[in-house]
Motif scaffolding. Structure first.
Motif, PDB file in Angstrom:
ATOM      1  N   GLY A 155      31.993   8.153  28.228  1.00  0.00           N
ATOM      2  CA  GLY A 155      31.983   6.783  29.089  1.00  0.00           C
ATOM      3  C   GLY A 155      32.267   5.531  28.529  1.00  0.00           C
ATOM      4  O   GLY A 155      32.505   4.413  29.796  1.00  0.00           O
ATOM      5  N   SER A 156      32.049   6.032  27.307  1.00  0.00           N
ATOM      6  CA  SER A 156      31.782   3.669  26.473  1.00  0.00           C
ATOM      7  C   SER A 156      33.504   3.802  26.357  1.00  0.00           C
ATOM      8  O   SER A 156      33.833   4.575  26.373  1.00  0.00           O
ATOM      9  CB  SER A 156      31.388   4.190  25.565  1.00  0.00           C
ATOM     10  N   LEU A 157      33.797   2.098  27.154  1.00  0.00           N
ATOM     11  CA  LEU A 157      34.853   1.425  26.415  1.00  0.00           C
ATOM     12  C   LEU A 157      35.268   1.172  25.345  1.00  0.00           C
ATOM     13  O   LEU A 157      33.476   0.749  24.277  1.00  0.00           O
ATOM     14  CB  LEU A 157      35.025   0.161  26.973  1.00  0.00           C
ATOM     15  N   VAL A 158      36.293   2.021  24.275  1.00  0.00           N
ATOM     16  CA  VAL A 158      35.879   1.630  22.889  1.00  0.00           C
ATOM     17  C   VAL A 158      37.483   0.669  22.426  1.00  0.00           C
ATOM     18  O   VAL A 158      38.142   1.038  23.668  1.00  0.00           O
ATOM     19  CB  VAL A 158      35.945   2.786  21.664  1.00  0.00           C
ATOM     20  N   THR A 159      37.230   0.085  21.999  1.00  0.00           N
ATOM     21  CA  THR A 159      38.922  -0.805  20.999  1.00  0.00           C
ATOM     22  C   THR A 159      39.619  -0.631  20.090  1.00  0.00           C
ATOM     23  O   THR A 159      38.268   0.553  19.133  1.00  0.00           O
ATOM     24  CB  THR A 159      38.348  -2.360  21.269  1.00  0.00           C
ATOM     25  N   ALA A 160      40.497  -0.429  19.590  1.00  0.00           N
ATOM     26  CA  ALA A 160      41.476  -0.302  18.160  1.00  0.00           C
ATOM     27  C   ALA A 160      40.653  -1.128  17.525  1.00  0.00           C
ATOM     28  O   ALA A 160      40.841  -1.853  17.363  1.00  0.00           O
ATOM     29  CB  ALA A 160      42.864  -0.570  18.541  1.00  0.00           C
ATOM     30  N   ASN A 161      40.378  -0.437  16.788  1.00  0.00           N
ATOM     31  CA  ASN A 161      39.887  -0.971  14.887  1.00  0.00           C
ATOM     32  C   ASN A 161      38.695  -0.849  15.117  1.00  0.00           C
ATOM     33  O   ASN A 161      38.150  -2.516  14.778  1.00  0.00           O
ATOM     34  CB  ASN A 161      40.876  -1.624  14.780  1.00  0.00           C
ATOM     35  N   GLN A 162      38.006  -1.385  16.302  1.00  0.00           N
ATOM     36  CA  GLN A 162      36.424  -1.919  16.188  1.00  0.00           C
ATOM     37  C   GLN A 162      35.277  -1.591  14.989  1.00  0.00           C
ATOM     38  O   GLN A 162      35.918  -1.351  14.009  1.00  0.00           O
ATOM     39  CB  GLN A 162      35.613  -1.574  17.324  1.00  0.00           C
ATOM     40  N   SER A 163      34.966  -2.354  14.971  1.00  0.00           N
ATOM     41  CA  SER A 163      33.442  -2.688  13.374  1.00  0.00           C
ATOM     42  C   SER A 163      32.797  -1.720  13.908  1.00  0.00           C
ATOM     43  O   SER A 163      32.169  -1.709  12.953  1.00  0.00           O
ATOM     44  CB  SER A 163      33.233  -4.284  13.541  1.00  0.00           C
ATOM     45  N   ASP A 164      32.722  -0.946  14.888  1.00  0.00           N
ATOM     46  CA  ASP A 164      31.254  -0.495  14.963  1.00  0.00           C
ATOM     47  C   ASP A 164      31.951   1.082  15.289  1.00  0.00           C
ATOM     48  O   ASP A 164      32.736   1.627  15.729  1.00  0.00           O
ATOM     49  CB  ASP A 164      30.941  -0.439  16.714  1.00  0.00           C
ATOM     50  N   ALA A 165      31.651   1.835  13.894  1.00  0.00           N
ATOM     51  CA  ALA A 165      32.373   3.116  14.084  1.00  0.00           C
ATOM     52  C   ALA A 165      31.954   4.300  15.530  1.00  0.00           C
ATOM     53  O   ALA A 165      30.977   4.221  15.596  1.00  0.00           O
ATOM     54  CB  ALA A 165      32.278   4.006  12.572  1.00  0.00           C
ATOM     55  N   LEU A 166      32.493   4.487  15.409  1.00  0.00           N
ATOM     56  CA  LEU A 166      31.775   6.278  16.514  1.00  0.00           C
ATOM     57  C   LEU A 166      31.169   7.126  15.609  1.00  0.00           C
ATOM     58  O   LEU A 166      29.802   7.883  15.921  1.00  0.00           O
ATOM     59  CB  LEU A 166      33.331   7.175  17.036  1.00  0.00           C
ATOM     60  N   THR A 167      31.382   7.348  15.081  1.00  0.00           N
ATOM     61  CA  THR A 167      30.392   8.186  14.065  1.00  0.00           C
ATOM     62  C   THR A 167      31.117   8.408  12.152  1.00  0.00           C
ATOM     63  O   THR A 167      32.008   7.842  11.810  1.00  0.00           O
ATOM     64  CB  THR A 167      30.800  10.198  14.125  1.00  0.00           C
ATOM     65  N   THR A 168      29.985   9.176  11.437  1.00  0.00           N
ATOM     66  CA  THR A 168      30.610   9.601  10.402  1.00  0.00           C
ATOM     67  C   THR A 168      30.931  10.268   9.653  1.00  0.00           C
ATOM     68  O   THR A 168      29.460  11.531  10.222  1.00  0.00           O
ATOM     69  CB  THR A 168      29.545   9.040   9.274  1.00  0.00           C
ATOM     70  N   VAL A 169      31.514  10.859   8.703  1.00  0.00           N
ATOM     71  CA  VAL A 169      31.653  12.262   8.518  1.00  0.00           C
ATOM     72  C   VAL A 169      31.913  12.201   7.444  1.00  0.00           C
ATOM     73  O   VAL A 169      32.240  11.831   6.493  1.00  0.00           O
ATOM     74  CB  VAL A 169      33.159  13.152   9.046  1.00  0.00           C
ATOM     75  N   THR A 170      30.867  13.486   6.969  1.00  0.00           N
ATOM     76  CA  THR A 170      30.488  13.133   5.449  1.00  0.00           C
ATOM     77  C   THR A 170      30.704  14.193   4.612  1.00  0.00           C
ATOM     78  O   THR A 170      30.048  15.960   5.233  1.00  0.00           O
ATOM     79  CB  THR A 170      28.659  13.183   4.769  1.00  0.00           C
ATOM     80  N   ARG A 171      31.128  14.692   3.108  1.00  0.00           N
ATOM     81  CA  ARG A 171      31.247  15.810   2.649  1.00  0.00           C
ATOM     82  C   ARG A 171      30.315  16.177   2.084  1.00  0.00           C
ATOM     83  O   ARG A 171      30.016  15.100   0.892  1.00  0.00           O
ATOM     84  CB  ARG A 171      32.685  16.156   1.738  1.00  0.00           C
ATOM     85  N   LEU A 172      29.476  17.470   1.648  1.00  0.00           N
ATOM     86  CA  LEU A 172      28.219  17.308   1.371  1.00  0.00           C
ATOM     87  C   LEU A 172      28.652  18.133   0.233  1.00  0.00           C
ATOM     88  O   LEU A 172      27.606  18.456  -0.637  1.00  0.00           O
ATOM     89  CB  LEU A 172      27.117  17.834   1.836  1.00  0.00           C
ATOM     90  N   ASP A 173      29.630  18.994   0.387  1.00  0.00           N
ATOM     91  CA  ASP A 173      29.557  20.561  -0.903  1.00  0.00           C
ATOM     92  C   ASP A 173      31.365  20.547  -1.589  1.00  0.00           C
ATOM     93  O   ASP A 173      32.499  20.970  -0.301  1.00  0.00           O
ATOM     94  CB  ASP A 173      29.870  21.788  -0.609  1.00  0.00           C
ATOM     95  N   PRO A 174      31.539  19.895  -2.558  1.00  0.00           N
ATOM     96  CA  PRO A 174      30.534  19.441  -3.605  1.00  0.00           C
ATOM     97  C   PRO A 174      30.307  17.837  -3.433  1.00  0.00           C
ATOM     98  O   PRO A 174      30.576  17.665  -2.352  1.00  0.00           O
ATOM     99  CB  PRO A 174      31.079  19.388  -4.858  1.00  0.00           C
ATOM    100  N   ILE A 175      28.795  17.729  -4.014  1.00  0.00           N
ATOM    101  CA  ILE A 175      28.259  16.078  -4.297  1.00  0.00           C
ATOM    102  C   ILE A 175      28.472  15.624  -5.685  1.00  0.00           C
ATOM    103  O   ILE A 175      28.147  16.233  -6.729  1.00  0.00           O
ATOM    104  CB  ILE A 175      26.991  16.392  -3.518  1.00  0.00           C
ATOM    105  N   TYR A 176      28.616  14.453  -5.534  1.00  0.00           N
ATOM    106  CA  TYR A 176      28.014  13.970  -6.501  1.00  0.00           C
ATOM    107  C   TYR A 176      27.144  13.735  -7.199  1.00  0.00           C
ATOM    108  O   TYR A 176      25.813  13.115  -5.822  1.00  0.00           O
ATOM    109  CB  TYR A 176      29.630  12.485  -6.946  1.00  0.00           C
TER     110      TYR A 176
END
Length: 361
Positions: A155-176
């Motif tokens: 229900g939230s209104l979002v805009t193109a290329n907004q500064s606030d990210a919807l979420t973050t995806v992180t690759r953990l395996d392998p890791i540095y």
């Protein structure tokens, strides 16, 4: 006369290990942002559960973009119909040139045909853009990894290329794991290799100690040797990669990296035989001609609960391990051969009974 336990010092091959503080860094991490405006219609993932590259994360309301696509498609069809008419007119004037059509008529038909072709290309571009916008209402993960908790709800209104990210995806395996080492220390290590006092191993043996003090069950690989020296710290940055299938290592954690570079010949003096003086110097007692002599030690590293001594004692010296209580420089002593086990417990070397031990002073 005081009875003391002594051990004859010898030169031995010891691993040359350096310990460096490190920080875990995700191999890949991306912030998810919308590329078109719209209302979130669906959140299609579960936070903390792995997603693959291309998996759907969010879906926006598509009605506006479906309508725009249909309009662009109709405009393309109209432009193609106009092109067919213009092509037919041009072909007819070409056949009639000089008979039933003037050169001016032919040129006009040619210009109309060119304009129709340009209109078709423009309509096709608009249709492609409409298709891209329609596709972008489905926001997919660009990498495989673990998505974070969504920052927006349905229900939230979002805009193109907004500064606030919807979420973050992180690759953990392998890791540095990134570490820094003094450039001066690296130069000293290179000097030892050149001098032959340090024999490099075929490959680096890299182990990791977690925040709780446990040694991580996995070896690291150097993937990015530093090539520049920091102008502020005088250190070189190094990056190691570790497999992380159980996600025990998380980005941002501070860890300890032990890097075994090779082996070197050294004299090991058990730590329990030494005393740290008030001025910080390290001392020990050696037995010589029935007398205890206090010596000052210089050391480089530690190995197996012992100091790697560079000065103060020599091969063949008898270091006093037991009977150190109230022992003073110049005291008259009698010596008993002893050994020290891996746990740091002194044992009588002349006894076959493995349970016979001497308590620590």
């Amino acid at each position: 006369m005081t009875e003391v336990g002594v051990m004859v010092l010898s030169e031995t091959e010891v691993p040359f290990t350096t310990t460096l503080p490190g920080r875990a860094v995700a191999k890949e991490q991306t912030e998810i942002r919308p590329r078109v405006e719209g209302v979130i219609e669906e959140i299609a993932y579960t936070a903390g559960q792995r997603v693959e590259a291309g998996d759907l994360l969010f879906r926006l309301d598509a009605e506006t973009y479906e309508a725009a696509y249909a309009s662009a498609e109709a405009a393309r069809d109209s432009a193609e119909a106009t092109l067919i008419t213009a092509q037919a007119a041009y072909d007819r004037y070409t056949k009639l040139e000089g008979v039933g059509a003037s050169t001016s008529d032919l040129e006009s038909a040619r210009a109309t045909l060119a304009q129709a072709k340009a209109s078709v290309k423009s309509a096709e571009a608009d249709l492609k853009q409409a298709q891209l916008d329609l596709d972008r209402v489905e926001i997919r993960s660009p990498i495989a990894g673990i998505p974070d908790v969504p920052e927006f709800s349905v229900g939230s209104l979002v805009t193109a290329n907004q500064s606030d990210a919807l979420t973050t995806v992180t690759r953990l395996d392998p890791i540095y794991v990134d570490v820094s080492e003094s450039s001066a220390r690296l130069m000293r290590i290179r000097e030892q290799v050149d001098a032959g006092t340090l024999t490099p191993g075929k490959q680096l043996d890299v182990t990791l100690t977690l925040e709780n003090g446990e040694v991580y069950d996995g070896k690291g690989t150097l993937i990015s040797p530093g090539v520049t020296v920091s102008t502020t710290t005088g250190s070189i940055d190094l990056r190691f990669e570790f497999d992380n299938p159980d996600r025990l290592i998380l980005p941002g954690q501070f860890l300890r990296v032990d890097v075994t570079l090779g082996t070197s010949k050294a004299i090991l003096v058990p730590q329990r035989a030494t005393t740290r003086q008030s001025d910080g110097t390290l001392t020990a007692f050696v037995a010589e001609d029935g007398t205890a002599h206090q010596v000052t030690l210089s050391y480089s590293e530690t190995a197996n609960n012992a100091w790697i001594v560079t000065d103060g004692v020599s091969v063949g010296d008898e270091i006093i391990l037991d009977g150190l209580t109230n022992l003073t420089d110049g005291a008259t002593i009698t010596t008993v051969p002893v050994t020290i086990n891996d746990a740091g417990v002194v044992e009588d070397a002349a006894s076959d009974d493995s349970d016979t031990t001497t308590e620590a002073d």
